[in-house]
Design a protein around this motif. Structure first.
Motif, PDB file in Angstrom:
ATOM      1  N   LEU A 154      -4.663  -3.753  -6.383  1.00 23.95           N
ATOM      2  CA  LEU A 154      -3.641  -2.841  -6.896  1.00 23.95           C
ATOM      3  C   LEU A 154      -2.380  -3.583  -7.298  1.00 23.95           C
ATOM      4  N   PHE A 155      -2.029  -4.598  -6.547  1.00 28.22           N
ATOM      5  CA  PHE A 155      -0.768  -5.295  -6.802  1.00 28.22           C
ATOM      6  C   PHE A 155      -0.821  -6.120  -8.080  1.00 28.22           C
TER       7      PHE A 155
ATOM      8  N   ASP B 182       0.819  -1.209   0.000  1.00 27.17           N
ATOM      9  CA  ASP B 182       0.000   0.000   0.000  1.00 27.17           C
ATOM     10  C   ASP B 182       0.853   1.259   0.000  1.00 27.17           C
ATOM     11  N   ALA B 183       1.975   1.234   0.724  1.00 33.95           N
ATOM     12  CA  ALA B 183       2.856   2.403   0.758  1.00 33.95           C
ATOM     13  C   ALA B 183       3.454   2.673  -0.614  1.00 33.95           C
ATOM     14  N   GLU B 184       3.722   1.603  -1.370  1.00 30.38           N
ATOM     15  CA  GLU B 184       4.356   1.763  -2.675  1.00 30.38           C
ATOM     16  C   GLU B 184       3.351   2.082  -3.776  1.00 30.38           C
ATOM     17  N   LEU B 185       2.120   1.607  -3.630  1.00 31.26           N
ATOM     18  CA  LEU B 185       1.130   1.748  -4.697  1.00 31.26           C
ATOM     19  C   LEU B 185       0.002   2.700  -4.318  1.00 31.26           C
TER      20      LEU B 185
ATOM     21  N   LEU C  62      -4.951   3.290   4.540  1.00 33.70           N
ATOM     22  CA  LEU C  62      -3.971   2.570   3.728  1.00 33.70           C
ATOM     23  C   LEU C  62      -3.045   3.512   2.963  1.00 33.70           C
ATOM     24  N   GLY C  63      -3.267   4.817   3.102  1.00 29.25           N
ATOM     25  CA  GLY C  63      -2.400   5.779   2.442  1.00 29.25           C
ATOM     26  C   GLY C  63      -2.859   6.220   1.072  1.00 29.25           C
ATOM     27  N   HIS C  64      -4.076   5.823   0.678  1.00 31.88           N
ATOM     28  CA  HIS C  64      -4.600   6.223  -0.624  1.00 31.88           C
ATOM     29  C   HIS C  64      -5.389   7.530  -0.500  1.00 31.88           C
ATOM     30  N   ARG C  65      -5.695   8.118  -1.636  1.00 30.80           N
ATOM     31  CA  ARG C  65      -6.423   9.385  -1.682  1.00 30.80           C
ATOM     32  C   ARG C  65      -7.814   9.162  -2.281  1.00 30.80           C
ATOM     33  N   VAL C  66      -8.837   9.625  -1.607  1.00 31.57           N
ATOM     34  CA  VAL C  66     -10.187   9.569  -2.160  1.00 31.57           C
ATOM     35  C   VAL C  66     -10.406  10.848  -2.955  1.00 31.57           C
TER      36      VAL C  66
END
Length: 263
Positions: A252-253, A133-136, A160-164
């Motif tokens: 994502l992966f 999650d940090a990388e993607l 998870l570090g993503h942006r909505v």
């Protein structure tokens, strides 16, 4: 039934796993070959308390451990960005993640394969998901007409570090949202506020560009019909937060277009 006949249905899958684990097809195939030779020679036995598939993977890991194999030695295949990302995850976490996400084993089965307890497997999976999650980190569109559920999903996505970058409650809002900002991931309900369909919204989005989609719905039977290609990621409401997080990491992966964008 002969040993080969018992294991034959599982060999393509353990080869797939070995290749993903080592980052190299020839290296992975070699470890599978050594495991099979050890079984044929009687140097290793399939554990009687495991299913044949679980037992085969268990023997594969026993061979890897006994030979002191270093997973990083083979190197990821050139141009295979998913393999490069995998090799940056610690070996033990990589194993647990691939066994469950790629091979579909339960944490209990993965624990049998790795010779650890299920709680350790769950911890290793969480570590792998955190690295992924940090990388993607990406932009996410949420298509959900229930405000409370939408807020819960948004909170999980941000954790998870993503942006909505967009939320939509109808088909038209969803299509308009992607015209303004292309997402890297779509989380979609099926039944929307004005009676429109999240399925139709996703179809229209996918006509424009390829993006991983996770359906989160109280009506899974509308997608699991067997009459058309069914979604890879389908979560039933009410959902468990960890289930959603795991699906986001996996979507994502493993999504091909995502791999090309990151290359």
């Amino acid at each position: 039934m002969s040993l080969l006949a018992r294991l034959a249905p599982h060999l393509p899958y353990v080869r797939r796993y070995a290749r993903a684990l080592t980052g190299d097809q020839s290296t992975g195939d070699n470890y599978v070959r050594v495991a099979l030779e050890a079984l044929a020679a009687g140097e290793r036995q399939l554990p009687a308390d495991m299913t044949p598939r679980v037992a085969l993977y268990h023997v594969f890991h026993a061979i890897w451990s006994a030979t002191g194999a270093q997973l990083e030695d083979g190197g990821a295949a050139e141009g295979d960005d998913a393999a490069h990302r995998l090799m940056r995850i610690s070996p033990r976490s990589r194993q647990a993640f691939l066994l469950t996400a790629l091979e579909g084993f339960t944490p209990s089965e993965a624990a049998q394969i790795l010779g650890v307890d299920p709680r350790t497997v769950e911890r290793l999976i969480a570590e792998a998901q955190s690295d992924i999650d940090a990388e993607l980190a990406t932009d996410v569109l949420i298509i959900e007409d229930e405000a409370i559920i939408s807020a819960d999903i948004e909170s999980l996505v941000r954790e998870l570090g993503h942006r909505v970058t967009g939320t939509a409650t109808t088909h038209d809002e969803a299509v308009d949202a992607v015209s303004r900002h292309r997402p890297g991931l779509v989380l979609a309900d099926i039944q929307l506020a004005d009676g429109s369909s999240g399925i139709d919204a996703v179809k229209d989005i996918l006509k424009r560009f390829d993006v991983p989609v996770i359906f989160i719905t109280a009506f899974p039977e509308r997608l699991l019909t067997g009459e058309r290609p069914e979604p890879t990621f389908l979560i039933t409401k009410p959902f468990q937060p960890e289930t959603v997080k795991a699906a986001i990491s996996q979507a994502l992966f493993f999504h091909p277009s995502r791999q090309k964008q990151a290359a």
